[in-house]
Design an enzyme around this catalytic site. Sequence first.
Site: not given
Length: 676
Positions: A46, A333, A517
């Site tokens: 946003a 931010l 393995k």
Amino acid sequence: MNAVSDILIIGGGVIGLAIAVELKRRGATVTVLSRDFSAATAHAAAGMLAPQAEEISSSPMLELCRASRLLYPEWVYKLEQITGMTTGYWPCGILAPVYDTPALTASHRADNDNSVRQWLDSPAIHLYQPGLGADVVGGWWYPEDAQVDNRALLKALRLAAQEQGVDLTEGVSVEAIEQQNRQVVAVRTAVGEFRARHYILATGAWSQQLLPIPVSPKKGQMLSLQMPKGDNESLPLQRILFAPETYLVPRRDGRLIIGATSEDVGWTPHNTPAGIQSLLESASRLYPDLRHWSIQEMWWGFRPATPDELPILGQGSCENLIFATGHYRNGILLAPITATLICDLIEQQKPDPLLEHFHHSRFYKTEQGSVASNGKNPAFVSRHLSSPEATPTPMPLTFSTPTFDSPTVETELTDPLIIAGRKFRSRLMTGTGKYQTLEQMQQSIAASGSQIVTVAVRRVQTKAAGHEGLAEALDWTKLWMLPNTAGCKTAEEAVRVARLGREMAKLLGQEDNNFVKLEVIPDAKYLLPDPIGTLEAAEQLVKEGFAVLPYINADPLLAKRLEELGCVTVMPLGSPIGSGQGIKNAANIEIIIEEANVPVVVDAGIGTPSEAAYSMELGADALLINSAIAMAKNPVAMGQSMGMATQAGRLAYLSGRIPIKIYATASSPLTGTVGN
Ligand code: GLY
């Protein structure tokens, strides 16, 4: 080999690009590898710059976020100068309305930071922001919180990187980070290898696909509406509204972004009616008028979440590897401060003290709270394990442990199991799955005398039920880890998981462990391995320097092919995994044993110690037993018993059994023996 740069950044999201632009500005040559720029989480965000509205409680994190918010105006100004684009930076402030005053005031009384904020009571907030829902009873005004148009920012960052000469390589999936002696030596991709002096991991929510660091996707669904214009073209909302359950971010172009769900659903894509409905309900409660505005778009994204919700920043698990990931809700931010601190770290080789709080080692603390003493044996500490009540306390054994360390027979000392040049005293390998508790697992493995313990990489990584904290519950200074690719249906998956397994072993202190393995099992009913997929994966893994221990059906020709490819053992099954049916295919196993020049490990199906001993008597070099121990009524005692049976079977094999005869032969012969 592809481009050689000073710095190679893996990840072309907001963090990777922000670092790239800053490094380039400081004079470095930079390559960014990105699988798909448009998939970046930042694209779905946003764009709130909201350390205060997000109520960040960790003080180093608050400090980091506020420092980044402070950098924003100049940072975006420079980007806009370079690119001629706008980023939609808007110091519009955030209003955080509440429906329940007492809870809010209590939480904010505890908040002693010095940020500017103002409490608005009910009349004040409704006056200040007309149109709020009638049950809003007050709220905080955070004038310093702001927003940026995250999509515009990403575009600007990308263009700035291009214009400055960063080598942006898109459509390239990094397959593995190749390491030697705690140095990254190359990054392997489908289009070849890339090398650099320093590597930066900025892969956000996808980080675990490359390295076993605890970053996992947290889905967020969002949508946008078109705001109607009022008189003088004014918009009804001019500041962000951040309420419990939702936030509304008005853009200057008239869009209103509504966010966001927070869902633990892995990589499940798409918007859902439930997700969108919950957002619309919360948004309509907050600002009822929006119910009549037109819906523009719906989307979803995956936040890179860490267990403590703080980013992982700074020195990585190799000397020339830096982590810049896990920014969770605050990637947009934190982009400028992350770029600054990471570039300073590379340039000055000295971490900013603030970075200490975000170092990845915080997840590997021992129970006492310190990093493992050798600094090389870190273990992820899940919240579950680190809570005192969940800390495993070994229970005393009620019977004597076997004397594997002081064997009474020579074979233990003179007859080691050798796999890929590494010697093991015990010929019994054990697993870690299906135990009821971690304590039970620890004690059963100890009682079995096993030195090689297999761990399902995928289940540990995804913290599948029963696998939380499993890898760190064992002492890997005493045991050798055998990462396995359980859960992989295709060769491709198995190769990827094997690479992760190698990283996991490294992170747990086994720098030189290249064992895997190999299990490629497409069939869920019988759990039978796919011979073709196994062969393909083995070929690739051997090429990549793995010591491959493939799990196979008891097929002598396949065993031979795998040996010829360079596998270090073959692991034929006795009968289906976990079936306890014993050795159903002894004849084929005997052929494999006869023909093999590598150790033959009988894996799967063994249910009893007699079957374990029998397999060893056939000449198997070792056994792998998990279910028969873990699911026994007393797993610890069964572990001990399987250890003894393996040892007995081996000793019997070496001792040479008597031939089988049709008729009886007297036990007390009349001639040719002692005393005659
Ligand atoms: N930063 C807001 C979110 O992650 O939803």
